[in-house]
Design an enzyme around this catalytic site. Structure first.
Site, PDB file in Angstrom:
ATOM      1  N   ARG A 246       8.656 -12.076 -19.169  1.00 54.63           N
ATOM      2  CA  ARG A 246       9.611 -12.164 -18.071  1.00 54.63           C
ATOM      3  C   ARG A 246      10.827 -11.300 -18.396  1.00 54.63           C
ATOM      4  NH1 ARG A 246       6.172 -14.289 -15.449  1.00 54.63           N
ATOM      5  NH2 ARG A 246       6.221 -16.265 -14.307  1.00 54.63           N
ATOM      6  N   GLU A 275      12.904  -6.926  -9.755  1.00 60.43           N
ATOM      7  CA  GLU A 275      11.711  -6.137  -9.475  1.00 60.43           C
ATOM      8  C   GLU A 275      11.415  -6.112  -7.981  1.00 60.43           C
ATOM      9  OE1 GLU A 275       8.557  -7.885 -11.720  1.00 60.43           O
ATOM     10  OE2 GLU A 275       9.389  -7.321 -13.659  1.00 60.43           O
ATOM     11  N   HIS A 293       5.235  -3.927 -14.287  1.00 62.28           N
ATOM     12  CA  HIS A 293       4.637  -5.254 -14.099  1.00 62.28           C
ATOM     13  C   HIS A 293       3.139  -5.139 -13.791  1.00 62.28           C
ATOM     14  CE1 HIS A 293       5.952  -9.602 -13.125  1.00 62.28           C
ATOM     15  NE2 HIS A 293       4.739  -9.586 -13.630  1.00 62.28           N
TER      16      HIS A 293
END
Length: 346
Positions: A246, A275, A293
């Site tokens: 994270r 994000e 990601h």
């Protein structure tokens, strides 16, 4: 009996199969993009179940308290910090996640980032495309700035922050490259780590001994910005920080300062605090690798990410306990509201 299942985001990818899947068992499905909390409440107020992708739309207490009939909130990820599980438990709503669904992908990706740091793969690629080559006449950039950072991986120390399923699956892959492995996790017994050939250490030792430090912990208010100015000042100047967990673990301004000053050598990150980033100064640094990601992704894991939450919802709607409850304290209140459940036949 007909039930309503909602997904508070656009119905795309594997979720596009949901309308037919739930229709086959006599359950109505509704899903649409919900840019605001009010939109989620409007869509989900009378739903019997929700499937949520927390990174797209958090489910806080205010949403949960608006749900009049909901029995289960099924997340599509391993992490569930974006769902207020305590508020759900108070209302007898079960919350589930998808443990282990992308462990192979994340551990493969972590090793790829470690290797990219060790061999300076991204910087070498960039230099070659700009005209440099090995020991050739146009390779001053390689000789002066890249080659000093390349080293042998065998014998170096990999530190793991957190020693759950992902860290444990990473261990044999990292050991295959000859890495010594240490881990910091106050919730794990030392014998569990020792059984995998891993030394359990304290926070200070993790920081001072790790050549590569990879984050695989559960995110919480207590671990927010645990990698901060003090942590970077304590780490080795040649250390590389890896994050496939994270973004919130890292104080990004402090990381940028540490990378610019040479307090640590590199960062290879798959996740950011915001994000997608509108603007993030980390992305302008040559000693940062960012992969957007994507550590979780393979076609197999992507399908599993959406199939398993639908499985959990189906279990609950036919009177069975789901298999991956993350707030078991909700069970008593759940039974008071909806009656006793059967154990799922898995």
């Amino acid at each position: 009996m007909s039930y309503l299942v909602v997904l508070p985001m656009a119905v795309v990818h594997e979720a596009a199969k949901y309308p037919q899947r739930f229709a086959d068992i006599g359950v109505e499905f509704a899903g649409r993009g919900c840019p605001t909390e009010a939109d989620v409440i409007e869509l989900a107020r009378d739903a019997d179940a929700m499937i949520v992708e927390g990174s797209q739309r958090p489910i806080p207490r205010s949403v949960i308290e608006s749900l009049s009939k909901c029995r289960i909130i099924a997340g599509t990820q391993i992490g569930y910090d974006s769902i207020d599980t305590a508020a759900a438990a108070e209302r007898g709503i079960l919350v589930t996640n998808v443990p282990g669904y992308c462990v192979e992908e994340v551990t493969d990706h972590t090793m790829a980032l470690i290797l990219a740091c060790s061999r300076r793969v991204v910087a070498l690629n960039r230099s070659v495309k700009a005209g440099g080559w090995g020991f050739g006449p146009n390779s001053s950039d390689i000789k002066e700035f890249i080659r000093p950072g390349i080293g042998r991986l065998r014998g170096r120390t990999l530190g793991l922050f957190g020693f759950g399923a992902i860290s444990r699956a990473l261990v044999p892959k990292a050991k295959g490259f000859g890495l010594r492995i240490i881990a910091c996790d106050p919730f794990v017994d030392a014998s569990a780590a020792a059984g995998l050939g891993v030394e359990l250490v304290d926070w200070h030792t993790l920081l001072t001994q790790s050549d590569y430090l990879s984050i695989h912990a559960a995110f919480s208010p207590e671990t927010r910005h645990v990698f901060n100015e003090d942590a970077f000042r304590t780490m080795k100047p040649a250390a590389c920080l890896i994050n496939t967990a994270r973004g919130g673990f890292i104080d990004e301004q402090a990381l940028r300062d540490a990378l610019k000053s040479g307090s640590i050598a590199m960062a290879a990150i798959d996740v950011l605090t915001t994000e997608p980033p509108a603007e993030n100064p980390l992305l302008s640094l040559d000693n940062v690798i960012c992969t957007g990601h994507y550590a979780f992704f393979s076609p197999e894991s992507f399908a599993e990410q959406w199939r398993r939450p639908a499985d959990e919802v189906s279990r609950v709607l036919r009177g069975e306990w789901p298999t991956a409850i993350v707030n078991p304290q909700a069970k008593e209140k759940f039974v008071q509201r909806w009656g006793q459940m059967k154990d799922a036949s898995v």
